[in-house]
Write a protein that holds these residues in place. Sequence first.
Motif: not given
Length: 309
Positions: A151-165
Amino acid sequence: MTTRLGLGLPQMRQYNLGKDVPDVARAAEGMGYESLWVFERALFPEPATQGLYGVEGLPWPDEYRNVADPLITLTLAAAATERAELGSSVLVAPLHVPFQLAKALASLDAASGGRVVAGFGTGWSHDEYAASSVRPFAERGRALDELIEVCRAVWGPDPVVYDGHLTKIASAVVGPKPARPIPILLAASSGKARRRLVDHADGWLPTGMGAEAVAEQWRQLRDLAAERGRTEPIRTVLRVNARYSAATRAAADRRPFHGSVDQIVADLAAHAEVGLDEILLDLQGSVRDAEELKDVAAEVYQKARAAGI
């Protein structure tokens, strides 16, 4: 300073979802309620393989047989109102794909002009987990952790980058963005859950189990925040699952928030003394229909404000 008051929206089977949700939402905002809330119950196991809240032998209430989707309910309320906040107490985090939930909440916040409050919890129903969870029940805390991060990543500035399980976002533009940072509140009762709240959330969603018990939990949470060096304030919204009765109930037969309007208001006053920011009053399970819900909600609000709550 008065305590903010919120009202639970009608989600149960005695209500007409398309008609009653906008009607009650609009009326509640007009009465003065400052927020509107939903909860999540995905299914009703029959026969029940697990007691309510995981307590052996505790039956599920019959009204849980039909509970409308929380995000659909909030969307209907958003379209019918202008000022009231729109909150969840709570969304069961592991029942949702993190990216999709983050995007849905952002869209609702943008559409409503910045009124969403995201309340999350881990839930307790093994049957709900078997039907729709993204992680096994034993990994519910880890699922909530990832959901908050996504949520914090998607709601934050672009580009969105996230590497989770569960969630992998290499680099992407994700919109719409929320109208403002969406506050995340957690229903945290265990030590680990409280640490998660203090370190990663904006607020706390306790339930009304008696003023002394709530006060003690609030003291423990503030002590933990001080120990962990948190300086930001913790927003607090107390959920009250009230059971309205037209007749005054005898003290020997009454639990907190079970009884007449005057008794409910007296319990509101006792809990307001704890010093929490807001009290969410959910009356929907103990009234016949939307008209009675509006009548009781209006009387409670008027008497609470007259009492200085």
